[in-house]
Design an enzyme around this catalytic site. Structure first.
Site, PDB file in Angstrom:
ATOM      1  N   CYS A  33       0.991  -1.354   0.449  1.00 11.81           N
ATOM      2  CA  CYS A  33       0.170   0.435   0.038  1.00 11.81           C
ATOM      3  C   CYS A  33       0.904   1.261  -0.195  1.00 11.81           C
ATOM      4  O   CYS A  33       0.352   2.445  -0.737  1.00 11.81           O
ATOM      5  CB  CYS A  33      -1.248   0.068   1.129  1.00 11.81           C
ATOM      6  SG  CYS A  33      -0.290  -0.076   2.571  1.00 11.81           S
TER       7      CYS A  33
ATOM      8  N   ARG B 127      15.440   2.186   1.489  1.00 14.14           N
ATOM      9  CA  ARG B 127      15.612   0.920   0.578  1.00 14.14           C
ATOM     10  C   ARG B 127      15.275  -0.246   1.188  1.00 14.14           C
ATOM     11  O   ARG B 127      15.837  -1.416   1.479  1.00 14.14           O
ATOM     12  CB  ARG B 127      16.953   0.821   0.235  1.00 14.14           C
ATOM     13  CG  ARG B 127      16.459  -0.126  -1.791  1.00 14.14           C
ATOM     14  CD  ARG B 127      17.804  -0.729  -2.257  1.00 14.14           C
ATOM     15  NE  ARG B 127      18.970  -1.434  -2.004  1.00 14.14           N
ATOM     16  CZ  ARG B 127      20.078   0.165  -1.804  1.00 14.14           C
ATOM     17  NH1 ARG B 127      20.118   0.696  -2.893  1.00 14.14           N
ATOM     18  NH2 ARG B 127      21.055  -0.620  -1.384  1.00 14.14           N
ATOM     19  N   SER B 128      14.048  -0.337   2.225  1.00 15.75           N
ATOM     20  CA  SER B 128      14.017  -1.497   3.373  1.00 15.75           C
ATOM     21  C   SER B 128      12.735  -2.047   2.163  1.00 15.75           C
ATOM     22  O   SER B 128      12.651  -2.082   0.565  1.00 15.75           O
ATOM     23  CB  SER B 128      12.248  -0.758   3.714  1.00 15.75           C
ATOM     24  OG  SER B 128      12.089   0.172   3.330  1.00 15.75           O
TER      25      SER B 128
ATOM     26  N   ASP C 264      20.447   4.171   0.106  1.00 19.76           N
ATOM     27  CA  ASP C 264      20.341   3.709   1.524  1.00 19.76           C
ATOM     28  C   ASP C 264      22.158   3.616   2.005  1.00 19.76           C
ATOM     29  O   ASP C 264      22.984   4.228   1.069  1.00 19.76           O
ATOM     30  CB  ASP C 264      19.845   2.421   2.032  1.00 19.76           C
ATOM     31  CG  ASP C 264      20.669   0.970   1.976  1.00 19.76           C
ATOM     32  OD1 ASP C 264      21.604   1.092   1.084  1.00 19.76           O
ATOM     33  OD2 ASP C 264      20.536  -0.011   2.005  1.00 19.76           O
ATOM     34  N   ILE C 265      21.848   3.416   3.279  1.00 21.04           N
ATOM     35  CA  ILE C 265      23.871   3.251   3.928  1.00 21.04           C
ATOM     36  C   ILE C 265      24.609   2.110   3.402  1.00 21.04           C
ATOM     37  O   ILE C 265      25.904   2.415   3.641  1.00 21.04           O
ATOM     38  CB  ILE C 265      23.439   3.474   5.868  1.00 21.04           C
ATOM     39  CG1 ILE C 265      22.314   1.972   5.650  1.00 21.04           C
ATOM     40  CG2 ILE C 265      23.110   4.587   6.066  1.00 21.04           C
ATOM     41  CD1 ILE C 265      22.834   1.958   7.481  1.00 21.04           C
TER      42      ILE C 265
END
Lengths: 316, 316
Positions: free
Chosen positions: B150, B185-186, B208-209
């Site tokens: 979602c 970038r989960s 991301d890191i």
């Protein structure tokens, strides 16, 4: 250090190859009675030397035992498509992936891309969830066995061999009274292992950098599963109560503080690094420095079980 | 800072509530034509104020739109059993979990415990895998639509509203020529979002890191999906090419370096923290400070789709 001189009760080192022997024979016999050579495909998408070594071992062991092994080296960005192609290939009986690839959540995603019907490592969500809930079968008729994650399963077999499981106690409770510390709470090994041992009656301290959790067998009437609670006790205390200490820290610099061990503890390392210094033998009664060969035999055992499950589905 | 005076081209702030309006209406109409009040159960097993606020919003919005909402506050160690009970309860149409609970891999495991048939968030492996592969249906007959996660779905709707999607270009390619930077970038939002936008034709820098990856639409003949490559370019360069910058860093101390923005960029923050300082308006043309209200309307839209999918399965 113990008050007693270390030499009085020398620690016995037990090799994985010794423990693996009966399983190797069982798997060999399984292939013979199957009458064909099952095909296992391993995907290597990293340059980790530990993964490469594990791949070479899997190749050698599976070929020795009558399996056909194919190593597929792929770019990590092609891995997902390559797994899907193998899922769809009727010539492939089993699939395994040498992790880490990307690390973290993306690897957990990739594990789930492997079809449960070919997942020799037992890492599909359905298998892990069944294991947590002590559910042994995939179907209500109990014809298809659920697959257990191969490293935790190997650990159970090792603990049985070492006599930590007490066979005088009824099945399902054979670790009752035993305390185990596990230094690792990964989703692949540490957490499932803690649950498995708690399901068999042990009190398990599961330790990682975020803290310690205590796994015990719950009331289990409805869900037949362990209970988990965060606990605030130092490692030294958890270890001082532990009959068994299991380590799996993937770092060459990590060394378990053996001075915490109670005399006569059983020590098992499943990391590819040596988490115990040689002085572990001053305290331990039994020491298993690595477990890879048992793990591989469990993986091939799982492959035979997947083939059996497929037969059962086809009978229906 | 831009050479032009900031006041010359003032940035417009667009609120999620404005963007959500048509979807809110669509969902309301959907419930009316369904003729009953679908039941959504939300599981809260943490004390995170952001999760609590999101739970309160979901409760209010879903009740306003004709749904029945039930918040179940459970101990985190009981969450898995509680989800399974809701999976098995015919009175429950949809289930959502307010993460984080344990964090990391264990949360990813818990997400998979939610039955795909009740997963309003679209986080089940099958939905994520379908999204990565641009697979729109669950069945070959194309009667059951796959559910989209979602938050990424909300982001697409926002980009459509903001005119970033060009409706003159054929469907499926409407981001062609656009460059997007996503700081996150989960597995839940950042990576699926990057894939979604690349599937629609954009060039996406996913940051991301651990570094930066570039997502582009691949040749896609066989798998209909994006391609990913690690790239070694500084954030400043990626951002200087970006028409759109999306942030989702769950930390109050993180602030996006707005001096890297190209003039006229579109900036969207989906973190519960304010990742952009007010001076973002000196560079951006459009700024969406939060997206929660759009996300909730997508979640309720997904719930109606799950009910429709169930009907389709029952027709068979």
């Amino acid at each position: 250090m113990s008050a007693a001189p270390a030499a009085a009760f020398p620690c016995k080192t037990v090799l994985a190859s010794t423990i693996a022997k009966p399983f190797v024979q069982e798997v060999k016999d399984g292939v013979t009675s199957l009458g064909r050579s099952p095909k296992l495909v391993g995907f290597l998408a990293n340059t980790d030397p530990a993964a490469r070594m594990y791949a070479d071992w899997t190749a050698k062991t599976s070929t020795d035992l009558g399996f056909t092994y194919e190593l597929r080296q792929v770019d990590k960005d092609d891995l997902e498509e390559s797994i899907i192609a193998a899922n769809d290939d009727d010539d492939v009986d089993g699939i395994m992936v040498y992790f880490p690839v990307f690390g973290g959540g993306q690897d957990q995603y990739l594990q789930q891309v492997v079809s449960p019907e070919k997942d020799v490592e037992g890492l599909s969500h359905i298998y892990i969830q069944n294991m947590y809930h002590n559910t042994r079968f995939l179907d209500k008729a109990e014809t298809q066995k659920s697959i257990l994650p191969c490293t935790p399963l190997a650990m159970v077999k090792i603990l049985e061999y070492l006599g930590v499981y007490n066979t005088l106690i009824p099945y399902g409770n054979r670790l009752y009274g035993k305390t185990v510390t596990i230094v690792n709470r990964s989703e692949i090994v540490g957490r499932p292992l803690a649950a498995l041992l708690a399901n068999d009656g042990a009190t398990v301290y599961s330790v990682d950098i975020t803290g310690t959790q205590k796994f015990t067998r719950g009331q289990g009437l409805k869900f037949k599963r362990h209970q988990v609670a965060d606990v605030d006790i130092p490692l030294s205390e958890a270890v001082s109560h532990s009959d068994v200490v299991v380590t799996g820290v993937p770092s060459p610099s990590y060394k378990f503080p053996v001075e915490y061990l109670k005399d006569g503890a059983v020590c098992i390392n499943f990391s590819s690094e040596k988490n115990f210094d040689p002085n572990v033998k001053e305290h331990a009664s039994l020491y298993v420095p690595s477990i890879g060969k048992v793990t591989i035999s469990m993986l091939l055992r799982n492959l035979l079980r997947l083939i059996e499950n497929k037969k059962q589905r086809e009978i229906k």
